[in-house]
Design a protein around this motif. Structure first.
Motif, short mmCIF file in Angstrom:
data_model
loop_
_atom_site.label_atom_id
_atom_site.label_comp_id
_atom_site.label_asym_id
_atom_site.label_seq_id
_atom_site.Cartn_x
_atom_site.Cartn_y
_atom_site.Cartn_z
N ARG A 23 0.83 -1.21 0.00
CA ARG A 23 0.00 0.00 0.00
C ARG A 23 0.86 1.26 0.00
NH1 ARG A 23 0.66 -1.49 4.98
NH2 ARG A 23 0.84 0.01 6.66
N ASP A 24 0.28 2.34 -0.48
CA ASP A 24 0.96 3.62 -0.52
C ASP A 24 1.14 4.15 0.89
OD1 ASP A 24 2.21 5.82 -1.63
OD2 ASP A 24 0.40 6.67 -2.52
N PHE A 25 1.97 5.16 1.03
CA PHE A 25 2.21 5.80 2.33
C PHE A 25 1.89 7.29 2.19
CE2 PHE A 25 6.17 5.24 -0.04
CZ PHE A 25 6.58 6.55 -0.22
N CYS A 26 1.65 7.92 3.33
CA CYS A 26 1.36 9.35 3.36
C CYS A 26 2.56 10.07 3.99
CB CYS A 26 0.09 9.63 4.16
SG CYS A 26 -0.28 11.38 4.32
N PHE A 48 13.35 11.93 1.81
CA PHE A 48 13.48 11.65 0.39
C PHE A 48 12.33 10.73 0.02
CE2 PHE A 48 14.40 8.82 -3.07
CZ PHE A 48 14.83 9.68 -4.05
N ALA A 49 11.61 11.09 -1.03
CA ALA A 49 10.55 10.23 -1.56
C ALA A 49 10.87 9.92 -3.02
CB ALA A 49 9.19 10.91 -1.45
N GLY A 50 10.91 8.65 -3.34
CA GLY A 50 11.17 8.23 -4.71
C GLY A 50 9.87 7.90 -5.41
N LEU A 51 9.82 8.23 -6.70
CA LEU A 51 8.63 8.02 -7.52
C LEU A 51 8.96 7.15 -8.73
CD1 LEU A 51 7.54 11.77 -7.69
CD2 LEU A 51 6.75 10.06 -6.04
N VAL A 52 7.94 6.45 -9.23
CA VAL A 52 8.09 5.72 -10.47
C VAL A 52 8.01 6.75 -11.60
CG1 VAL A 52 7.16 3.93 -11.98
CG2 VAL A 52 7.02 3.65 -9.49
N ARG A 53 9.04 6.80 -12.40
CA ARG A 53 9.07 7.78 -13.50
C ARG A 53 7.98 7.50 -14.53
NH1 ARG A 53 14.97 7.70 -12.63
NH2 ARG A 53 14.94 5.63 -13.50
N ASP A 54 7.49 8.56 -15.11
CA ASP A 54 6.50 8.48 -16.18
C ASP A 54 7.23 8.74 -17.49
OD1 ASP A 54 4.34 8.56 -17.86
OD2 ASP A 54 3.31 10.18 -16.83
N LEU A 55 7.60 7.69 -18.17
CA LEU A 55 8.36 7.81 -19.41
C LEU A 55 7.41 7.64 -20.60
CD1 LEU A 55 11.47 5.70 -18.33
CD2 LEU A 55 11.21 8.18 -18.28
N LYS A 56 6.68 8.70 -20.90
CA LYS A 56 5.66 8.64 -21.96
C LYS A 56 6.25 8.28 -23.32
CE LYS A 56 2.59 11.95 -19.75
NZ LYS A 56 1.54 11.13 -19.29
N HIS A 96 9.44 1.02 1.97
CA HIS A 96 9.66 0.64 0.57
C HIS A 96 8.47 -0.19 0.11
CE1 HIS A 96 11.71 -0.18 -3.12
NE2 HIS A 96 12.83 0.37 -2.68
N ARG A 97 7.92 0.21 -1.01
CA ARG A 97 6.78 -0.51 -1.55
C ARG A 97 7.23 -1.65 -2.46
NH1 ARG A 97 2.73 3.27 -4.21
NH2 ARG A 97 1.44 1.40 -4.08
N VAL A 98 6.38 -2.67 -2.54
CA VAL A 98 6.59 -3.81 -3.43
C VAL A 98 5.28 -4.06 -4.17
CG1 VAL A 98 8.43 -4.88 -2.07
CG2 VAL A 98 6.05 -5.45 -1.57
N GLY A 99 5.35 -4.96 -5.13
CA GLY A 99 4.16 -5.26 -5.94
C GLY A 99 4.17 -4.42 -7.20
N LYS A 100 3.01 -4.32 -7.84
CA LYS A 100 2.90 -3.57 -9.09
C LYS A 100 2.71 -2.09 -8.79
CE LYS A 100 0.62 -3.74 -13.58
NZ LYS A 100 0.59 -2.36 -13.85
N LEU A 101 3.57 -1.27 -9.39
CA LEU A 101 3.51 0.18 -9.22
C LEU A 101 3.45 0.83 -10.59
CD1 LEU A 101 6.32 0.50 -6.55
CD2 LEU A 101 3.87 0.58 -6.16
N GLU A 102 2.57 1.77 -10.72
CA GLU A 102 2.42 2.46 -12.00
C GLU A 102 3.17 3.79 -11.97
OE1 GLU A 102 -1.57 2.51 -13.45
OE2 GLU A 102 -1.93 0.46 -12.73
N ALA A 103 3.34 4.35 -13.16
CA ALA A 103 4.04 5.63 -13.30
C ALA A 103 3.43 6.66 -12.35
CB ALA A 103 3.95 6.13 -14.73
N VAL A 108 9.39 4.74 -2.53
CA VAL A 108 10.21 4.65 -1.32
C VAL A 108 10.18 5.97 -0.57
CG1 VAL A 108 12.33 5.31 -2.55
CG2 VAL A 108 12.50 3.99 -0.44
N LEU A 109 10.26 5.87 0.75
CA LEU A 109 10.37 7.04 1.62
C LEU A 109 11.49 6.78 2.62
CD1 LEU A 109 9.33 9.79 2.72
CD2 LEU A 109 7.84 8.47 4.23
N VAL A 110 12.40 7.74 2.72
CA VAL A 110 13.45 7.71 3.75
C VAL A 110 13.32 9.00 4.54
CG1 VAL A 110 15.93 7.65 4.22
CG2 VAL A 110 15.00 6.33 2.30
N LEU A 111 13.11 8.88 5.85
CA LEU A 111 13.04 10.03 6.77
C LEU A 111 14.16 9.87 7.79
CD1 LEU A 111 9.27 10.29 7.77
CD2 LEU A 111 10.61 12.04 6.63
N VAL A 112 14.92 10.94 8.00
CA VAL A 112 16.02 10.89 8.97
C VAL A 112 15.92 12.10 9.89
CG1 VAL A 112 18.52 10.88 9.29
CG2 VAL A 112 17.51 9.68 7.34
#
Length: 167
Positions: A23-26, A48-56, A96-103, A108-112
């Motif tokens: 599941r997603d995180f807030c 730091f929050a990582g996103l799945v790139r949208d490579l149209k 860190h998320r797993v499974g199917k992720l769309e653009a 991923v979220l890293v908080l320090v």
């Protein structure tokens, strides 16, 4: 579906929280909880929050991530423990998320949290760099015409190597 969570306290206001989930995180919720745990001792909180790139222009439709429950969490805990040895950290959260992720989805979220910004910035970057090469994940790019498993890049290994050569 909730996947295994590894959560280990390191003492008063020192925490490692590693979560692998579909599941997603807030970010707002995680930021607020981390600030509360810092309880006035922290002077810096870096995210730091990582996103799945949208490579149209490309064939890429999304990603599929697999992990080995227990081993993946341990590999991330080892990364965070290594960061704890290098910098003075009060609170670290890695989701860190797993499974199917769309653009455009969060991956991923890293908080320090730390008393000082230098430690928080450096540790956040270090953790993220090592996640790319040391954490136990398998990533597949889902394409329009075919899928392919993806390995860490040469640049990923160079960044990790630059951190590890400081030891």
């Amino acid at each position: 579906m909730r996947l295994p969570i590894s959560h280990r306290s390191l003492g008063v206001n020192r925490l490692i929280d590693v979560r692998i989930q579909e599941r997603d995180f807030c970010i707002d919720d995680e930021w607020r909880k981390c600030r509360e745990r810092l309880a006035g001792q922290g002077g810096a909180l870096v995210a730091f929050a990582g996103l799945v790139r949208d490579l149209k222009d490309d064939e890429l439709l999304g990603l599929y991530l697999e992990h080995y429950p227990g081993m993946t969490e341990k590999s991330i805990e080892n990364i965070v423990n290594s960061a704890q040895e290098k910098w003075s950290l009060l609170d670290v959260v890695v989701i860190h998320r797993v499974g199917k992720l769309e653009a455009r989805e969060q991956i991923v979220l890293v908080l320090v949290g730390s008393a000082h910004r230098g430690d928080a910035f450096a540790a956040c970057e270090y953790i993220m760099d090592l996640l790319k090469t040391e954490a136990v994940f398998w990533k597949k790019e889902i394409g329009r015409s075919s899928d392919k498993w993806v390995e860490s890049t040469t640049d990923d290994y160079k960044r990790t190597s630059s951190w590890l050569s400081d030891r």
